[in-house]
Design an enzyme around this catalytic site. Structure first.
Site, PDB file in Angstrom:
ATOM      1  N   ARG A 158       0.822  -1.217   0.000  1.00 38.69           N
ATOM      2  CA  ARG A 158       0.000   0.000   0.000  1.00 38.69           C
ATOM      3  C   ARG A 158       0.852   1.262   0.000  1.00 38.69           C
ATOM      4  NH1 ARG A 158      -2.449  -3.385   3.848  1.00 38.69           N
ATOM      5  NH2 ARG A 158      -4.575  -4.076   3.346  1.00 38.69           N
ATOM      6  N   ILE A 159       1.878   1.288   0.868  1.00 36.65           N
ATOM      7  CA  ILE A 159       2.708   2.495   0.967  1.00 36.65           C
ATOM      8  C   ILE A 159       3.557   2.657  -0.292  1.00 36.65           C
ATOM      9  CG2 ILE A 159       4.528   3.656   2.280  1.00 36.65           C
ATOM     10  CD1 ILE A 159       3.424   2.206   4.787  1.00 36.65           C
ATOM     11  N   ILE A 237      12.187   4.062   4.721  1.00 32.04           N
ATOM     12  CA  ILE A 237      11.064   4.352   5.627  1.00 32.04           C
ATOM     13  C   ILE A 237      10.416   3.055   6.106  1.00 32.04           C
ATOM     14  CG2 ILE A 237      10.593   6.626   4.648  1.00 32.04           C
ATOM     15  CD1 ILE A 237       8.224   5.322   3.115  1.00 32.04           C
ATOM     16  N   ARG A 239      12.110  -0.522   7.831  1.00 28.08           N
ATOM     17  CA  ARG A 239      12.693  -0.926   9.105  1.00 28.08           C
ATOM     18  C   ARG A 239      14.211  -0.792   8.994  1.00 28.08           C
ATOM     19  NH1 ARG A 239       8.468  -0.216  10.776  1.00 28.08           N
ATOM     20  NH2 ARG A 239       7.029  -1.591  11.905  1.00 28.08           N
ATOM     21  N   GLU A 268      16.944   1.670  17.794  1.00 26.27           N
ATOM     22  CA  GLU A 268      16.351   2.984  18.043  1.00 26.27           C
ATOM     23  C   GLU A 268      16.049   3.147  19.532  1.00 26.27           C
ATOM     24  OE1 GLU A 268      12.902   3.230  15.539  1.00 26.27           O
ATOM     25  OE2 GLU A 268      14.052   3.126  13.683  1.00 26.27           O
ATOM     26  N   HIS A 287      11.996   8.276  13.245  1.00 27.68           N
ATOM     27  CA  HIS A 287      10.914   7.307  13.002  1.00 27.68           C
ATOM     28  C   HIS A 287       9.539   7.984  13.102  1.00 27.68           C
ATOM     29  CE1 HIS A 287       9.988   2.732  13.281  1.00 27.68           C
ATOM     30  NE2 HIS A 287       9.057   3.358  12.576  1.00 27.68           N
ATOM     31  N   GLY A 289       7.341   8.330  10.393  1.00 33.05           N
ATOM     32  CA  GLY A 289       6.612   8.058   9.164  1.00 33.05           C
ATOM     33  C   GLY A 289       5.128   8.351   9.206  1.00 33.05           C
TER      34      GLY A 289
END
Length: 321
Positions: A158-159, A237, A239, A268, A287, A289
């Protein structure tokens, strides 16, 4: 009769849980900006019927063993590599995520990161802030064009498709690599399917939108960066663990590739002394997004809707298991 207990691993705005307060008991970690300590989480889930968690929580088999009443784990994210899905399935615990609601917002961020990296926007802003702008010069902080270039999208979910729609508006040539071809999307987006190595060699911008799996772990390694153009720009964007960071640092320092825009990292949070942060040709973000007010609100609400549905014996909206 005892109310079902829902444990939430971050502080949540009260207006989201208020409509359910009569039916359910809520317990929340008291901080918004720091993760719940493991010892506290293990103690709190002992009586929990539902867990609403973040990517920062390792929801593994040990945690599930400590939570014998658990019926659902609702992850405030699209990805779910922080959850042991097999362990959940073996205990008949439903796992849900938050797809769809964050697609466009994350694509906005991804394309903004691509543009900021290509046009050196962060460098330029810092240049002004440091009071270093003395004169105009023809190539002062000159970056690279975005329009009519070639973008290589790795992961056409989708992204990835939303990124492609934005790229189409910039007149870009769109290449993509995915574990399965998307014939309908190819026609709609004027996208061309190629193998991974061809994408790396031909793309001016390589953007990672893949989930973290055994197959994608360190997919972007030394060999991958060597295949990219030396004018190429890498954007991640997805992992952090899909990248071998040592290889990326080497590629950036030796000018194997031009620049990188990163919203995610292997571990992170990172600090200001991280090697990638100290490279001029890197744009590093924390992070963010899906971090728009509208989208994070939708994510909270979807998680709660999934939790309430399962606790009331109904099907969740967005199940993984």
């Amino acid at each position: 009769m005892k109310k079902p207990l829902i444990y939430i691993t971050r502080k949540i705005p009260n207006q989201f849980i208020a409509p359910y307060a009569e039916q359910f008991e809520f317990k929340c970690w008291e901080h918004e900006n720091e993760p719940v300590p493991r010892s506290v989480l293990l103690e709190q889930v002992k009586e929990a019927d539902a867990l609403l968690c973040m990517l920062s929580e390792d929801v593994n088999e040990d945690l599930m063993k400590a939570a014998p009443h658990l019926k659902i784990i609702a992850n405030l994210a699209v990805g779910f590599d922080n959850i042991d899905i097999a362990a959940a399935e073996s205990r008949r615990i439903v796992v849900t995520n938050t797809p769809d609601v964050l697609t466009e917002t994350t694509a906005d961020l991804g394309f903004a990161l691509l543009m900021a990296t290509a046009r050196r926007l962060i460098e330029a802003s810092d240049f002004v802030r440091r009071n270093e702008w003395e004169n105009w010069a023809p190539y002062l902080l000159a970056g690279t064009d975005i329009h009519q270039k070639t973008i290589g999208i790795v992961g056409m979910g989708r992204i990835g498709q939303a990124i492609a729609r934005r790229a189409k508006g910039f007149g870009m040539d769109i290449l993509y690599y995915n574990r399965s071809r998307k014939y309908q999307e190819e026609a709609e987006l004027s996208a061309r399917y190629v193998d991974f190595h061809t994408l790396l060699k031909q793309a001016d911008f390589v953007i990672s939108v893949v989930p973290l799996t055994k197959e994608t772990a360190e997919l972007f390694n030394a060999q991958a960066f060597q295949q990219m153009k030396n004018t190429g720009i890498f954007i991640n964007i997805s992992r952090g663990a899909v990248v071998n960071e040592e290889a990326l640092i080497h590629a950036l320092k030796t000018k194997q590739i031009m620049a990188a825009g990163l919203d995610v990292f292997a571990e992170e949070p990172i600090r200001s002394d991280h090697p990638l942060v100290n490279l001029d040709n890197v744009v590093a973000l924390p992070h963010i997004g899906s971090a728009s007010t509208e989208t994070r609100t939708k994510m909270w609400k979807l998680c709660l809707e999934n939790v309430i549905a399962v606790l009331e014996g109904e099907d969740p909206k967005t199940p993984i298991t």
